[in-house]
Design a protein around this motif. Structure first.
Motif, PDB file in Angstrom:
ATOM      1  N   LEU A   1      36.404  41.719  33.970  1.00 44.44           N
ATOM      2  CA  LEU A   1      36.719  43.126  33.702  1.00 44.44           C
ATOM      3  C   LEU A   1      35.930  44.055  34.623  1.00 44.44           C
ATOM      4  O   LEU A   1      36.457  45.053  35.130  1.00 44.44           O
ATOM      5  N   ILE A   2      34.665  43.728  34.852  1.00 42.62           N
ATOM      6  CA  ILE A   2      33.848  44.549  35.751  1.00 42.62           C
ATOM      7  C   ILE A   2      34.403  44.495  37.172  1.00 42.62           C
ATOM      8  O   ILE A   2      34.491  45.516  37.869  1.00 42.62           O
TER       9      ILE A   2
ATOM     10  N   PHE B   1      26.399  46.666  41.073  1.00 44.22           N
ATOM     11  CA  PHE B   1      27.432  45.885  40.403  1.00 44.22           C
ATOM     12  C   PHE B   1      27.232  44.388  40.605  1.00 44.22           C
ATOM     13  O   PHE B   1      27.549  43.585  39.720  1.00 44.22           O
ATOM     14  N   ALA B   2      26.709  43.995  41.763  1.00 45.27           N
ATOM     15  CA  ALA B   2      26.378  42.582  41.964  1.00 45.27           C
ATOM     16  C   ALA B   2      25.291  42.167  40.971  1.00 45.27           C
ATOM     17  O   ALA B   2      25.382  41.123  40.319  1.00 45.27           O
ATOM     18  N   GLY B   3      24.263  43.006  40.834  1.00 46.42           N
ATOM     19  CA  GLY B   3      23.205  42.711  39.876  1.00 46.42           C
ATOM     20  C   GLY B   3      23.707  42.698  38.450  1.00 46.42           C
ATOM     21  O   GLY B   3      23.281  41.872  37.633  1.00 46.42           O
ATOM     22  N   LEU B   4      24.646  43.617  38.146  1.00 48.60           N
ATOM     23  CA  LEU B   4      25.193  43.676  36.796  1.00 48.60           C
ATOM     24  C   LEU B   4      25.907  42.382  36.424  1.00 48.60           C
ATOM     25  O   LEU B   4      25.774  41.888  35.295  1.00 48.60           O
ATOM     26  N   THR B   5      26.658  41.811  37.374  1.00 50.94           N
ATOM     27  CA  THR B   5      27.355  40.559  37.066  1.00 50.94           C
ATOM     28  C   THR B   5      26.369  39.433  36.827  1.00 50.94           C
ATOM     29  O   THR B   5      26.570  38.592  35.935  1.00 50.94           O
ATOM     30  N   VAL B   6      25.263  39.395  37.591  1.00 50.53           N
ATOM     31  CA  VAL B   6      24.253  38.362  37.378  1.00 50.53           C
ATOM     32  C   VAL B   6      23.575  38.558  36.023  1.00 50.53           C
ATOM     33  O   VAL B   6      23.352  37.601  35.276  1.00 50.53           O
ATOM     34  N   VAL B   7      23.248  39.814  35.702  1.00 49.65           N
ATOM     35  CA  VAL B   7      22.593  40.090  34.423  1.00 49.65           C
ATOM     36  C   VAL B   7      23.480  39.677  33.261  1.00 49.65           C
ATOM     37  O   VAL B   7      23.020  39.053  32.288  1.00 49.65           O
ATOM     38  N   ILE B   8      24.766  40.005  33.344  1.00 50.30           N
ATOM     39  CA  ILE B   8      25.695  39.595  32.284  1.00 50.30           C
ATOM     40  C   ILE B   8      25.723  38.077  32.163  1.00 50.30           C
ATOM     41  O   ILE B   8      25.659  37.515  31.063  1.00 50.30           O
TER      42      ILE B   8
ATOM     43  N   ALA C   1      27.789  34.048  42.695  1.00 51.79           N
ATOM     44  CA  ALA C   1      29.084  34.031  43.369  1.00 51.79           C
ATOM     45  C   ALA C   1      29.664  35.433  43.452  1.00 51.79           C
ATOM     46  O   ALA C   1      30.199  35.853  44.486  1.00 51.79           O
ATOM     47  N   MET C   2      29.562  36.165  42.361  1.00 49.43           N
ATOM     48  CA  MET C   2      30.062  37.533  42.376  1.00 49.43           C
ATOM     49  C   MET C   2      29.227  38.434  43.283  1.00 49.43           C
ATOM     50  O   MET C   2      29.729  39.411  43.841  1.00 49.43           O
ATOM     51  N   ASP C   3      27.924  38.095  43.450  1.00 48.94           N
ATOM     52  CA  ASP C   3      27.093  38.824  44.417  1.00 48.94           C
ATOM     53  C   ASP C   3      27.725  38.787  45.799  1.00 48.94           C
ATOM     54  O   ASP C   3      27.931  39.818  46.443  1.00 48.94           O
ATOM     55  N   TYR C   4      28.017  37.583  46.268  1.00 42.67           N
ATOM     56  CA  TYR C   4      28.566  37.441  47.614  1.00 42.67           C
ATOM     57  C   TYR C   4      29.983  38.004  47.702  1.00 42.67           C
ATOM     58  O   TYR C   4      30.396  38.521  48.738  1.00 42.67           O
ATOM     59  N   GLN C   5      30.711  37.883  46.605  1.00 42.88           N
ATOM     60  CA  GLN C   5      32.039  38.488  46.557  1.00 42.88           C
ATOM     61  C   GLN C   5      31.929  40.003  46.769  1.00 42.88           C
ATOM     62  O   GLN C   5      32.672  40.597  47.553  1.00 42.88           O
ATOM     63  N   VAL C   6      30.988  40.612  46.075  1.00 40.46           N
ATOM     64  CA  VAL C   6      30.793  42.054  46.191  1.00 40.46           C
ATOM     65  C   VAL C   6      30.297  42.428  47.583  1.00 40.46           C
ATOM     66  O   VAL C   6      30.813  43.348  48.221  1.00 40.46           O
ATOM     67  N   PHE C   7      29.298  41.696  48.090  1.00 35.22           N
ATOM     68  CA  PHE C   7      28.706  42.048  49.379  1.00 35.22           C
ATOM     69  C   PHE C   7      29.721  41.990  50.522  1.00 35.22           C
ATOM     70  O   PHE C   7      29.745  42.864  51.377  1.00 35.22           O
TER      71      PHE C   7
END
Length: 742
Positions: free
Chosen positions: A549-550, A290-297, A613-619
């Motif tokens: 949304l994700i 999901f972290a990767g998905l946010t970066v890809v988006i 940013a969302m990566d670190y949020q997720v981690f």
């Protein structure tokens, strides 16, 4: 999803040699194709669907010779002498003679002493001699495709210039072969070296530190290989590779670090090593997906802007992230399986808390207790730092000044003698499908002569594409080109205004039976800046909306995504401010030549930094949610998140900062500025927003942070981000029953 990833992890661990073989085979296939096809990157900017793009298409169709000349290396040799060039005739003649000896010189008769040219042809004097005879211009044209220009070509010219800087004669060069850049490598090596040291500190063991490094190297090599191979089938600008290298190295190592760290924790819990690897992929791997998905988006959404270069950067970066995620889910467990019981050896005894237990009091937990105990001062302090850093953003200037440092001296001499627009010519293309272009071309020239900001307007002339009389191509021409040199620099607001003023003549040209378009790299850059400005807000809306949304599905909360998104706004504004302060205002003397921020930097920074940013949020926050969902109080869950995640997130952030910052050593301005901006953005977002502000706000909210309204809870898919279905798979219960993955 966690159950599926559990099986992927266990398969990769148990069938390690097959998995490793597939990765090696993929590398071999890609680079075999590269060797066979020899693809080349493009170095020009294309803007299809814009006025500048249309002009370039018409130039290619109606003026192929001129268009071909545009694709070849034309270098401006600038000479200057305080006592006047006329007193240096012999030195200049010697310089001209040596320039003619350079490889693949075309039109050697046009390489001439500007003083001699001015005396023989007074009507051309203003084009070759300026500043009262103290600055001269020599045009060096070589039949080398700009895509094939090498550092050796550049060095050959520089050697000639250095030899003739004698007797008070200054000799510089801009454009053409000067665009050749040194091959990269230093920045990547520095980034990998720093990453290795940090991972040793994170794991306290050499082999474990080595595993993410291998993943990062393999991921980046494969991504760059795929990007290079794609250049055989489509136009890929070489500039796009810089961000792919930066992001690919950083996320590959980050994702690997996260999964290896979780594997170490699962091994300590017991059970079969294959099940430990499977649990690590099923839990941490879910967060990585999901972290990767946010970066890809975030980076793939750059395609909505409609600019080929930005699209290439975005899609290349998206491929890099996908490869990094696949590496984390398959290559990492395979490597862990290959190293087996030696994965966390040899241990470094002086590194404490490399594998913290459930009751270990680490620096992270101590800091977490402070944050949860008094959250308001941490929130106020963190936001105050970001607001102060954002202040210079109020005067932020944007442009497309990509001139490298070794061309600045030449640009300054050109500006001194002829105006800043030399080398940034505008190509006004006229065409008619009804008769000849004579009337349209003549009237257009008369109108352009009345505009401000044009160098030597009285000398403007048009060239046609007539074929009846080779000595006079203006006879019977249905198309014409007018070359207009602006007084101002290519990236200035004044030049942009001139481009639009010339385009405003299009209705008059149409009334006379023709069409008018303005092209050339300067006009294309102007179109690029305008398009970026108009696309910024829609792009932010698309990226933030989809990612929000994700995140609702990931955290099953409204507060966590909202806090994370607002925190990103603060960090990115602070990044704009600091980057503008350094590169435009020249603060701290970090760069020798100040310039506006690249026009595409804000929009690209928004995409990449939001994803990171969302990566670190997720981690960090997924571990807090995991502990909360398994019975801890809200504040204790935050502290547990610090215990398990602070060291990993801090290490990952420092690695990413190091990788990005190392690109400031790159020779081209684009990589320097993007490397600095991304490094600063990660620092602000990881250490201030994710590690301080977000946990402090969650502590204030308490249990409310982790819930959804009942109506929304029913429609949001449960992605099982905390891996509850596989959390204990492969472990024995108190009754010694083996837990299976659900």
């Amino acid at each position: 999803m966690s159950s599926f990833l559990f099986r992927v992890g266990r398969f990769s661990f148990r069938h390690k040699w097959w998995v490793l073989g597939v990765w090696i085979a993929a590398l071999a296939v890609v680079f075999s194709l590269i060797s066979a096809l020899q693809p080349k990157f493009a170095q020009d900017f294309e803007m299809p669907g814009t006025d500048g793009g249309t002009a370039m298409e018409q130039m290619e169709e109606y003026f192929p010779a001129v268009n071909q000349q545009q694709t070849e290396a034309s270098t401006n040799i600038v000479i200057a002498a305080d006592d006047g060039l006329a007193k240096h005739a012999s030195e200049i003649d010697s310089l001209v003679a040596d320039l003619k000896k350079l490889p693949e010189v075309t039109g050697a008769d046009t390489i001439a002493n500007p003083v001699t040219v001015a005396q023989a042809m007074p009507d051309k004097a203003a084009a070759v001699l300026g500043d009262d005879g103290r600055v001269g211009l020599i045009a060096l044209h070589q039949g080398i495709d700009l895509m094939d220009v090498t550092v050796d070509d550049k060095d050959a010219v520089l050697d000639v210039l250095a030899e003739h800087r004698t007797g008070g004669l200054q000799v510089e060069a801009t454009g053409g072969v000067m665009s050749a850049m040194e091959q990269g490598g230093t920045a990547e090596l520095i980034g990998f070296a720093i990453a290795f040291v940090i991972m040793i500190l994170a794991f306290g063991a050499l082999i474990a530190a080595f595993i993410p490094l291998v993943t990062g190297i393999v991921g980046v090599i494969l991504t760059i290989g795929l990007l290079t191979l794609s250049a055989e089938f489509m136009s890929i600008n070489q500039t796009a590779t810089a961000i792919v290298m930066m992001l690919g190295i950083a996320v590959s190592i980050d994702y690997a670090l996260f999964i290896v760290s979780r594997y170490r924790t699962e091994r300590a819990r017991g059970g079969d090593p294959a099940d430990a690897a499977a649990r690590a992929v099923g839990t941490a791997g879910t967060a990585v997906v999901f972290a990767g998905l946010t970066v890809v988006i975030a980076v793939a959404a750059l395609t909505v802007i409609g600019i080929p270069l930005i699209t290439q950067m975005g899609m290349g970066a998206a491929v890099a992230v996908i490869v990094a995620v696949l590496g984390g889910l398959t290559l990492i467990p395979a490597l862990l399986g290959a190293f087996g019981k030696y994965a966390f050896t040899p241990r470094i005894p002086w590194i404490k808390h490399a594998a913290p237990g459930p009751d270990t009091e680490t620096l992270g937990t101590k800091f977490g207790r402070s944050v949860t105990k008094r959250p308001l001062p941490f929130i106020a302090g963190g936001l105050a730092i970001l607001i102060a850093a954002a202040i210079p953003a109020s005067g932020m200037k944007l442009g497309m000044d990509t001139v490298s440092d070794d061309q600045v001296a030449g640009q300054e001499l050109i500006a001194q003698g002829f105006g800043e627009g030399i080398g940034g010519e505008l190509y006004v293309v006229l065409h008619t499908d009804d008769g000849t272009i004579d009337t349209v071309a003549t009237e257009t020239i008369d109108s352009i002569k009345k505009l401000d900001g044009v160098v030597a307007p009285a000398t403007l002339a048009w060239m046609g594409n007539g074929t009846a009389d080779p000595k006079n191509p203006n006879v019977g021409a249905d198309s014409a080109i007018i070359v207009v040199t602006p007084i101002s620099s290519p990236s200035s607001d004044e030049t942009h205004t001139l481009v639009e003023e010339i385009r405003d003549l299009a209705p008059a040209a149409e009334a006379a039976g023709g069409e008018l378009h303005v092209g050339g790299q300067t006009a294309i850059m102007s179109d690029l800046s305008a398009k970026l400005d108009s696309a910024l807000i829609p792009y932010i809306a698309v990226v933030v909306g989809l990612a929000f949304l994700i995140m609702i599905g990931v955290f099953r909360s409204l507060w966590v995504p909202l806090i994370g998104t607002l925190g990103f706004v603060f960090s990115v504004l602070a990044t704009f401010g600091i980057t503008s302060w350094i590169f435009t205002d020249g603060a701290l003397g970090l760069i020798d030549h100040t310039k506006p921020l690249l026009s595409f930097l804000p929009i690209f920074l928004v995409g990449v930094v939001f994803g990171l940013a969302m990566d670190y949020q997720v981690f960090l926050v997924t571990r807090m949610r995991e502990e909360f969902m398994h019975g801890m109080s809200a504040k204790d869950a935050i502290i547990a998140g610090y215990r398990h995640g602070a060291r990993v997130v801090s290490s990952a952030a420092v690695i990413m900062i190091s990788v990005f910052a190392a690109f400031m050593l790159a020779p081209d301005t684009t990589a320097k500025m993007m490397g600095f901006a991304l490094a600063v953005a990660v620092f602000f977002d990881a250490f201030i927003i994710r590690m301080i502000v977000v946990p402090a706000l969650l502590a204030l909210l308490g249990d409310r942070a982790w819930g959804l309204p009942k109506w929304l809870d029913k429609v949001v898919v449960d992605f099982d981000i905390e891996g509850s279905k596989v959390r204990d798979a492969g472990l024995l219960t108190e009754n010694e029953d083996l837990v299976e993955a659900k």
